[in-house]
Design a protein around this motif. Structure first.
Motif, short mmCIF file in Angstrom:
data_model
loop_
_atom_site.label_atom_id
_atom_site.label_comp_id
_atom_site.label_asym_id
_atom_site.label_seq_id
_atom_site.Cartn_x
_atom_site.Cartn_y
_atom_site.Cartn_z
N ARG A 1 -3.36 6.30 -1.00
CA ARG A 1 -2.58 5.89 -2.20
C ARG A 1 -1.47 6.78 -2.08
NH1 ARG A 1 -3.62 7.67 -7.05
NH2 ARG A 1 -5.43 9.07 -6.70
N VAL A 2 -0.25 6.46 -2.75
CA VAL A 2 1.01 7.05 -2.82
C VAL A 2 1.25 7.43 -4.35
CG1 VAL A 2 3.46 7.41 -2.35
CG2 VAL A 2 1.75 6.37 -0.71
N ILE A 3 1.89 8.74 -4.67
CA ILE A 3 2.22 8.96 -5.87
C ILE A 3 3.67 9.38 -5.85
CG2 ILE A 3 2.24 10.14 -7.86
CD1 ILE A 3 -0.90 10.57 -7.39
N GLU A 4 4.65 8.79 -6.04
CA GLU A 4 6.11 9.09 -6.25
C GLU A 4 6.20 9.87 -7.49
OE1 GLU A 4 7.97 8.34 -3.74
OE2 GLU A 4 7.20 6.48 -2.79
N ASN A 5 7.47 11.16 -7.30
CA ASN A 5 7.87 12.13 -8.02
C ASN A 5 6.79 12.59 -8.62
OD1 ASN A 5 9.50 13.49 -9.85
ND2 ASN A 5 9.56 12.02 -11.36
N ALA A 6 5.84 13.12 -7.80
CA ALA A 6 4.41 13.81 -8.26
C ALA A 6 4.69 15.08 -8.65
CB ALA A 6 3.43 13.64 -6.94
N THR A 7 3.78 15.78 -9.48
CA THR A 7 3.46 16.94 -9.84
C THR A 7 2.09 17.39 -9.32
OG1 THR A 7 5.04 17.08 -11.60
CG2 THR A 7 3.49 18.70 -11.59
N THR B 1 0.87 27.50 -9.68
CA THR B 1 2.15 27.12 -9.16
C THR B 1 2.03 25.67 -9.45
OG1 THR B 1 2.14 28.84 -7.66
CG2 THR B 1 3.63 26.94 -7.19
N ALA B 2 3.22 24.98 -9.82
CA ALA B 2 3.58 23.50 -10.04
C ALA B 2 4.48 23.29 -9.03
CB ALA B 2 3.97 23.18 -11.33
N TYR B 3 4.18 22.38 -8.05
CA TYR B 3 4.96 21.84 -7.12
C TYR B 3 5.42 20.47 -7.62
CZ TYR B 3 2.69 25.60 -4.23
OH TYR B 3 2.26 26.60 -3.88
N GLU B 4 6.64 20.28 -7.71
CA GLU B 4 7.05 18.99 -8.46
C GLU B 4 8.37 18.19 -7.55
OE1 GLU B 4 7.44 20.46 -13.11
OE2 GLU B 4 8.48 21.59 -11.53
N GLY B 5 8.06 16.81 -7.73
CA GLY B 5 9.24 16.00 -7.40
C GLY B 5 8.97 15.37 -5.90
N ALA B 6 7.94 15.66 -5.26
CA ALA B 6 7.64 15.14 -4.09
C ALA B 6 7.00 13.67 -3.98
CB ALA B 6 6.78 16.11 -3.29
N ARG B 7 7.08 13.03 -2.86
CA ARG B 7 6.20 11.89 -2.73
C ARG B 7 4.92 12.50 -2.34
NH1 ARG B 7 9.08 10.43 0.52
NH2 ARG B 7 10.38 8.41 -0.47
N LEU B 8 3.88 12.36 -2.96
CA LEU B 8 2.64 12.70 -2.48
C LEU B 8 1.65 11.61 -1.88
CD1 LEU B 8 0.59 15.29 -2.91
CD2 LEU B 8 -0.07 14.13 -5.10
N ILE B 9 1.28 11.77 -0.61
CA ILE B 9 0.36 10.93 -0.17
C ILE B 9 -0.99 11.42 -0.25
CG2 ILE B 9 -0.17 10.04 2.23
CD1 ILE B 9 2.50 10.62 3.02
N MET C 1 0.80 -1.24 -0.10
CA MET C 1 0.11 0.03 -0.07
C MET C 1 0.81 1.32 0.03
SD MET C 1 -3.32 -0.54 0.06
CE MET C 1 -3.91 1.04 0.43
N ARG C 2 2.07 1.06 0.62
CA ARG C 2 2.72 2.54 0.54
C ARG C 2 3.66 2.87 -0.43
NH1 ARG C 2 6.40 1.51 5.68
NH2 ARG C 2 7.69 3.19 4.52
N ARG C 3 3.79 1.92 -1.62
CA ARG C 3 4.25 2.20 -2.96
C ARG C 3 3.69 1.49 -3.98
NH1 ARG C 3 6.31 4.70 0.23
NH2 ARG C 3 8.54 5.10 0.62
N VAL C 4 2.93 2.56 -4.85
CA VAL C 4 1.96 2.03 -5.62
C VAL C 4 2.60 2.28 -7.09
CG1 VAL C 4 -0.38 2.11 -6.64
CG2 VAL C 4 0.03 2.44 -4.19
N ASN C 5 2.28 1.50 -8.10
CA ASN C 5 2.90 1.54 -9.58
C ASN C 5 2.46 2.87 -10.04
OD1 ASN C 5 2.50 1.27 -12.61
ND2 ASN C 5 4.37 -0.22 -11.95
N ARG C 6 3.19 3.76 -10.46
CA ARG C 6 2.62 5.01 -11.06
C ARG C 6 1.81 4.91 -12.13
NH1 ARG C 6 6.95 8.84 -13.64
NH2 ARG C 6 6.69 7.27 -15.32
N ALA C 7 1.97 4.08 -12.96
CA ALA C 7 1.21 3.80 -14.09
C ALA C 7 -0.26 3.50 -13.74
CB ALA C 7 1.58 2.97 -15.22
N ALA C 8 -0.24 2.72 -12.78
CA ALA C 8 -1.69 2.23 -12.16
C ALA C 8 -2.78 2.97 -11.53
CB ALA C 8 -1.39 0.84 -11.32
N VAL C 9 -1.76 4.10 -10.59
CA VAL C 9 -2.76 4.93 -10.17
C VAL C 9 -2.63 6.37 -10.05
CG1 VAL C 9 -2.90 3.19 -8.24
CG2 VAL C 9 -1.27 5.05 -8.07
#
Length: 412
Positions: free
Chosen positions: A44-50, A31-39, A1-9
């Motif tokens: 769900r979690v999105i890595e390298n989110a914008t 404003t675009a906030y870039e590069g964070a881990r987004l909870i 649950m803590r790491r979810v495939n980006r393409a899936a979610v």
């Protein structure tokens, strides 16, 4: 649950007007906030989110490869940071004057809290208009107004003191007329000092509230009272069960009511803890007082153990849980989240309780999760709270309704 495939979610949800709007992004406060881990706040979690914010609202959210940042948008690099929705506190007791209440709401925003429900121990009716105000740097306000209990001489005279079911219905009618957000009742004899609301009284209160479209939250202590209140149709348990370990019947009763909400309001763990994280935000004298009480207390640990075990059982049973802190400690949610993890919840479960679930209890449809169209309310953290829930205390920035909260000086 803590790491979810980006393409899936991390499918991008985009507000339609972004692509076709003729006004340059630089003139639309984008404003675009870039590069964070987004909870996200919904498990769900999105890595390298914008995350694209326009004005006070979230416009886009997704993986970096999937979000189209409008030309001219201001870009902020959040690489190495974790971002989560702001916390919502569903059980507090806030100041009773306009000045004190606004101070309390600004203090909560400083600690990453975007909304708070004052639970029935303040007159409140003269302050209801604050719910409709947008106060820069301040959390949103919700209130139960005056709560309902039996006569409790020596305690607060603000709640309605009732002795009959008819008086309970009359109190609910007045609460409804003032358009409070919820009805709060106390079912507690205060260590044998007072008579409790009887099943006839609280049954009438719950029935009248439901007829008027209001929900009822109950301060409880005992398993027996919890069962009686659930049978009467209670909507919110404003505390966990505190007198004994919950039995199978009690767990089953919670499970049979999927809309019944539990606010655990866990007590002090009774364990000496590190308070250094508060040093920058509290006056030295106040921190000194906290440190004086910061000791190992076996009796307190035993009381925490009962409630922690009960929370673990109800969480495992799928009961809907929110976050509440009671009292008036603006930093309290961060302590409560650690308590909830100590009771056996996962950091992700606690974050969902403190964000999405709490927003739903307060009926804040534009808060609690990171999604297009929601209010841009989020906390930027220096470390991942899914690794250690105390990382919610490592706040780099707080963005409330799209604007940075001033954290250079704590509100006092």
């Amino acid at each position: 649950m803590r790491r979810v495939n980006r393409a899936a979610v991390a499918a991008v949800i985009t507000l339609g007007f972004l692509g076709g709007c003729a006004v340059p992004a630089s003139e639309r406060s984008i404003t675009a906030y870039e590069g964070a881990r987004l909870i996200v706040g919904a498990g769900r979690v999105i890595e390298n989110a914008t995350l694209v914010v326009e004005g006070s609202k979230i416009a886009q959210v997704g993986g970096a490869a999937d979000v189209r940042v409008p030309a001219g948008a201001r870009r902020v690099n959040f690489a190495g940071k974790s971002v989560m929705p702001m916390i919502i506190d569903t059980h507090v007791h806030l100041g009773e004057t306009r000045e004190a209440l606004i101070r309390d709401l600004k203090q909560r925003a400083y600690y990453g809290v975007s909304a708070a429900l004052s639970m029935g121990n303040s007159d409140g009716y003269g302050l209801l208009n604050i719910r409709d105000e947008t106060i820069p740097g301040a959390a949103r306000f919700r209130t139960a107004g005056r709560g309902i209990t039996t006569p409790e001489p020596g305690r607060s005279t603000v709640p309605y003191w009732i002795t009959t079911a008819a008086e309970g219905r009359k109190a609910v009618a007045e609460i409804a007329a003032h358009k409070a957000d919820i009805v709060k009742i106390w079912v507690d004899d205060r260590d044998g000092k007072y008579k409790k609301l009887t099943p006839d009284m609280y049954g009438a209160i719950i029935d009248e509230a439901h007829k008027r479209g209001l929900r009822v939250a109950a301060h409880i202590l005992s398993l027996e009272d919890a069962k009686g209140l659930i049978r009467a149709g209670l909507d919110v348990s404003a505390h966990g069960i505190r007198d004994k370990d919950i039995d199978d019947e009690g767990v089953a009763m919670f499970k049979q009511r999927p809309n019944l909400v539990l606010i655990p309001n866990l007590p002090d763990r009774g364990v000496k803890s590190d308070l250094n994280w508060l040093a920058a935000s509290l006056p030295a004298e106040e921190l000194k007082k906290l440190e004086a009480a910061n000791t190992d207390r076996p009796k307190t640990q035993a009381l925490f153990g009962i409630q922690a075990r009960n929370l673990a059982k109800l969480n495992a049973a799928g009961v809907r849980i929110t976050l509440g802190t009671d009292g008036n400690r603006p930093w309290g949610p961060h302590e409560e989240m650690l308590d909830m993890v100590s009771a056996g919840m996962t950091p992700m479960q606690v974050i969902v309780a403190a964000t999405r679930n709490s927003a739903e209890l307060l009926r804040l449809t534009d808060a609690g999760t990171m999604a297009a169209g929601k209010s841009a309310d989020f906390i930027v953290l220096d470390a991942n709270p899914l690794d250690d829930i105390t990382n919610t205390r490592r706040i780099s920035a707080v963005i409330l309704r799209g604007a940075a909260v001033d954290r250079t000086q704590p509100v006092r």
